[in-house]
Design a protein around this motif. Structure first.
Motif, short mmCIF file in Angstrom:
data_model
loop_
_atom_site.label_atom_id
_atom_site.label_comp_id
_atom_site.label_asym_id
_atom_site.label_seq_id
_atom_site.Cartn_x
_atom_site.Cartn_y
_atom_site.Cartn_z
N PHE A 1 -22.14 5.45 27.16
CA PHE A 1 -20.47 5.59 26.78
C PHE A 1 -19.98 4.88 25.53
O PHE A 1 -20.96 4.19 24.71
N ASP A 2 -18.78 5.22 25.17
CA ASP A 2 -18.34 4.49 23.81
C ASP A 2 -17.03 4.14 24.03
O ASP A 2 -16.46 4.33 25.14
N GLU A 3 -16.75 2.83 23.37
CA GLU A 3 -15.65 2.04 23.72
C GLU A 3 -15.06 1.55 22.65
O GLU A 3 -15.47 1.44 21.40
N PRO A 4 -13.70 1.16 22.72
CA PRO A 4 -12.98 0.22 21.48
C PRO A 4 -13.17 -1.03 21.44
O PRO A 4 -14.01 -1.66 22.50
N PHE A 5 -12.99 -1.59 20.24
CA PHE A 5 -12.95 -3.28 20.39
C PHE A 5 -11.86 -3.83 20.90
O PHE A 5 -10.67 -3.30 20.71
N VAL A 6 -11.63 -4.99 21.32
CA VAL A 6 -10.21 -5.62 21.58
C VAL A 6 -10.64 -6.85 21.04
O VAL A 6 -11.42 -7.32 20.79
N PHE A 7 -9.31 -7.44 20.61
CA PHE A 7 -8.95 -8.80 20.40
C PHE A 7 -9.00 -9.75 21.53
O PHE A 7 -8.38 -9.37 22.60
N VAL A 8 -9.79 -10.70 21.49
CA VAL A 8 -9.89 -11.61 22.73
C VAL A 8 -9.39 -13.11 22.42
O VAL A 8 -9.82 -13.57 21.50
N ILE A 9 -8.71 -13.67 23.39
CA ILE A 9 -8.41 -15.12 23.36
C ILE A 9 -8.76 -15.84 24.40
O ILE A 9 -8.93 -15.06 25.67
N GLY A 10 -8.65 -17.11 24.72
CA GLY A 10 -9.02 -17.91 25.92
C GLY A 10 -7.74 -17.64 26.78
O GLY A 10 -6.66 -17.99 26.15
N ALA A 11 -8.06 -17.42 27.95
CA ALA A 11 -6.91 -17.43 29.23
C ALA A 11 -5.97 -18.38 29.13
O ALA A 11 -4.96 -18.41 29.64
N GLN A 12 -6.64 -20.00 28.75
CA GLN A 12 -5.82 -20.85 28.87
C GLN A 12 -5.18 -21.35 27.39
O GLN A 12 -4.72 -22.47 27.55
N SER A 13 -5.29 -20.64 26.48
CA SER A 13 -4.81 -21.11 25.15
C SER A 13 -3.66 -20.86 25.13
O SER A 13 -3.07 -20.26 25.82
#
Length: 312
Positions: A172-184
């Motif tokens: 498969f191929d996929e995009p990148f995503v910007f990720v943060i902490g869920a409690q940030s």
């Protein structure tokens, strides 16, 4: 060179086995010890093969025996022959009991901590009698060399660029995503954006690495110069742990954010990040017989990734 007269009747599997032992041990004396035969018997076997082929297979010295270019070629032949025999025996075993065998899988760090657990869980349920030997492989040429030397049966990795003696199938191929902490602090915003986090502490691969180059292009596609990372690393567990802490932000392939062991404490920003995508491939040696267990594992990996693509 006439095959039947000079090779077919005179070169035996035992000769190849001895050659492989000498090459591995680095000396005829050590090979003799491992094979539990006499040193003269090993020396005689090698000399007879050299006489049959008319070439020198080893350079002898007081330090041991080192393969010549001719010896390297014959060693590869021996490795291929014994590997094919082993694969054939595994196929015979599976005829009497399909739920047997072994799969030796190599995975890069990012695959091992995201996609691999889902595949392993399903495969183990479907084939409980098959043993899985899962190994962490270093990216780059090292992982390809392990395949070429038949130390592993399959490799699941990010895009490698197909080489002539390998089969490579994109799962498969996929995009990148910007990720943060869920409690940030950013996660509490209704619609956090890249502008909110661009000046924060980033944990990213070095930009001169393969994944780092792709990530730099993601920033540029979104109209930002790639920021200077606070932490540079390609270690995925460290990256995910730091992001999950809420003190760092980062970029991950979408599947890693969705499948990571820390996924419940990660939050992907609701952005459709432009820029390059990244693929996951399953790679195996071309013209190598694959055992039934290995073929079943490939089919399982395809099933899991189809479900994953639908969920992403």
């Amino acid at each position: 060179m006439d095959w039947s007269d000079r090779i077919g009747r005179r070169l035996k599997l035992r000769d190849l086995h001895i050659l492989m032992a000498v090459a591995d041990a680095g000396s005829m004396a050590k090979a003799a010890g491992r094979l539990r035969i006499s040193h003269p018997a090993v020396s005689k076997a090698i000399s007879e093969v050299e006489g049959t082929l008319g070439v020198r297979l080893f350079d002898r010295s007081s330090q041991g025996a080192e393969l010549t270019a001719y010896g390297e070629v014959l060693l590869r032949c021996g490795t291929n022959i014994f590997d094919e025999m082993q694969q054939g025996l595994r196929s015979l075993e599976s005829l009497s009991d399909p739920n047997t065998g072994e799969v030796r899988l190599g995975c890069t760090d990012i695959i091992l901590h995201s996609l691999t657990p889902a595949i392993v869980r399903r495969f183990s349920r479907q084939h409980p009698g098959v043993q899985l030997d899962v190994r962490l492989t270093n990216p780059g040429q090292h992982q390809i060399q392990e395949l070429r030397e038949r130390k592993i049966d399959l490799l699941i990795t990010r895009a490698t660029g197909l080489q002539q003696d390998f089969n490579s199938e994109v799962l498969f191929d996929e995009p990148f995503v910007f990720v943060i902490g869920a409690q940030s602090e950013f996660a509490r915003k209704r619609r956090p954006a890249l502008t909110d986090i661009i000046k924060r502490n980033w944990v990213l691969p070095p930009y001169d690495s393969a994944p780092g180059g792709l990530i730099a292009a993601v920033f540029e596609a979104n109209g930002f110069a790639p920021p200077k990372p606070t932490v540079k690393t390609i270690a995925i567990q460290l990256t995910v742990s730091l992001i999950a802490s809420g003190e760092f932000v980062g970029i991950l392939p979408a599947s890693v954010a969705a499948l990571s062991a820390h996924r419940t404490v990660l939050k992907a920003l609701p952005l459709k990040a432009a820029g390059p995508r990244i693929s996951a491939e399953i790679v195996f040696l071309r013209n190598r017989t694959l055992s039934p267990a290995v073929r079943a594992f490939i089919a399982c990996a395809q099933e899991v990734t189809k479900s994953l693509v639908r969920a992403l």
